[in-house]
Scaffold this active site. Structure first.
Site, mmCIF file in Angstrom:
data_model
loop_
_atom_site.group_PDB
_atom_site.id
_atom_site.type_symbol
_atom_site.label_atom_id
_atom_site.label_comp_id
_atom_site.label_asym_id
_atom_site.label_seq_id
_atom_site.Cartn_x
_atom_site.Cartn_y
_atom_site.Cartn_z
ATOM 1 N N ASP A 179 -2.570 5.738 4.901
ATOM 2 C CA ASP A 179 -3.584 4.735 6.117
ATOM 3 C C ASP A 179 -4.592 5.096 7.376
ATOM 4 O OD1 ASP A 179 -0.083 3.416 6.489
ATOM 5 O OD2 ASP A 179 -1.129 3.061 4.482
ATOM 6 N N GLN B 103 -0.846 -15.571 3.879
ATOM 7 C CA GLN B 103 -2.302 -16.112 4.770
ATOM 8 C C GLN B 103 -2.877 -14.546 5.278
ATOM 9 O OE1 GLN B 103 -1.186 -17.378 8.122
ATOM 10 N NE2 GLN B 103 0.466 -18.653 7.893
ATOM 11 N N HIS C 175 -2.319 -2.843 3.418
ATOM 12 C CA HIS C 175 -1.533 -2.673 4.522
ATOM 13 C C HIS C 175 -0.325 -3.985 4.707
ATOM 14 C CE1 HIS C 175 1.297 0.155 6.889
ATOM 15 N NE2 HIS C 175 1.134 -0.803 7.303
ATOM 16 N N ASN D 240 -5.906 0.253 -1.007
ATOM 17 C CA ASN D 240 -4.693 0.184 -0.608
ATOM 18 C C ASN D 240 -4.674 -1.218 0.531
ATOM 19 O OD1 ASN D 240 -1.674 0.816 -0.037
ATOM 20 N ND2 ASN D 240 -2.026 1.387 1.644
ATOM 21 N N ARG E 157 8.238 17.424 -7.763
ATOM 22 C CA ARG E 157 7.360 16.302 -7.347
ATOM 23 C C ARG E 157 5.876 16.607 -8.160
ATOM 24 N NH1 ARG E 157 6.799 11.339 -5.305
ATOM 25 N NH2 ARG E 157 8.670 11.738 -4.386
ATOM 26 N N THR F 55 -7.463 7.833 1.570
ATOM 27 C CA THR F 55 -8.189 9.364 1.777
ATOM 28 C C THR F 55 -6.776 9.834 1.489
ATOM 29 O OG1 THR F 55 -8.093 9.012 4.386
ATOM 30 C CG2 THR F 55 -10.178 8.659 2.793
ATOM 31 N N GLU G 241 -2.107 -10.821 2.957
ATOM 32 C CA GLU G 241 -1.970 -9.798 1.438
ATOM 33 C C GLU G 241 -3.035 -10.597 0.205
ATOM 34 O OE1 GLU G 241 1.200 -7.562 1.511
ATOM 35 O OE2 GLU G 241 1.709 -7.941 3.060
ATOM 36 N N ASN H 250 1.923 -9.446 -5.091
ATOM 37 C CA ASN H 250 0.171 -8.564 -4.981
ATOM 38 C C ASN H 250 -1.159 -8.386 -5.670
ATOM 39 O OD1 ASN H 250 -0.927 -7.925 -2.094
ATOM 40 N ND2 ASN H 250 1.012 -7.031 -1.495
#
Ligand code: GRF
Length: 208
Positions: free
Chosen positions: A151, A179, A110, A108, A66, A147, A181, A14
């Site tokens: 997703d 086709q 997906h 994003n 984290r 957000t 992304e 991508n």
């Protein structure tokens, strides 16, 4: 000129589609100012460097916990001063502080038609495995604003892709990439860079 930072985790196809679209002039008013991967040794970093784009990895493995990773990731993004952050196959949860600071400025891609096959546990090949198990005849990809939830942000665009007899998850993933992304993500960046879409009160607004 829209300053764009791309976050990646893997192969970077991508990212490559975005790089190629900017180079070809089909995405305008856009400057790719940095690529950040959560993995050190991925092809996506090579793709960025080959295109002369600063590329770094910020890996959770390098931080005690984290929270420290989240702080480091946000600091690296801030350093690049992006107008838009693009998640292109980025498989790490975005720190809440980053979602807040860049509210309305993170998108994003997906690999399904949200709300199908999305949310926790739906990423990469798993999305296509579930779609094939369910027997859907049409799948596709979605580009959306990010957000807090996974997703769940306002949808910018979607593109359907037919499932074909005998598809394996790998074959279907590749078709959805080719086709959908690789078309949707550059187009969304170009639309944002040229003011054709924006987010207002949590809704995607198309400029007249
Ligand atoms: C792929 O599963 C793609 O469908 C999704 O992220 C994964 C890696 O994509 N968007 P990329 O080749 O790293 O862009």
């Amino acid at each position: 000129m829209l300053r764009v930072v791309v976050l990646v985790s893997g192969g970077g196809t991508n990212l490559q589609a975005i790089i190629d679209a900017v180079a070809a002039g089909s995405v305008t008013n856009t400057e790719l100012v940095g690529v950040i991967s959560n993995n050190k040794t991925v092809k996506s970093l090579e793709r960025a460097r080959s295109a002369g784009i600063p590329a770094v990895s910020v890996s959770p493995k390098d931080y005690a916990d984290r929270d420290l990773f989240n702080e480091a990731l946000l600091a690296k993004v801030d350093e690049l001063q992006p107008d838009l952050v693009v998640l292109a196959g980025f498989l790490v949860a975005i720190p809440p502080a980053m979602v807040e600071r860049y509210s309305g400025r993170i998108i994003n891609i997906h690999p399904s038609l949200i709300p199908s096959f999305c949310g926790v546990g739906y990423y990469g090949l798993k999305v296509h495995e579930r779609a094939l198990e369910r027997g859907v005849k049409v799948t596709g990809a979605t580009v959306h604003f990010v957000t807090e939830g996974m997703d769940e942000g306002p949808i910018i665009a979607q593109k359907p892709v037919l499932v074909e007899e005998g598809d394996t998850p790998e074959v279907l993933q590749r078709r959805v990439m080719e086709q959908a992304e690789w078309i949707l993500l550059p187009q969304a960046i170009d639309d944002i860079a040229n003011g054709r879409i924006r987010i207002e009160n949590g809704k995607v607004v198309q400029a007249q």
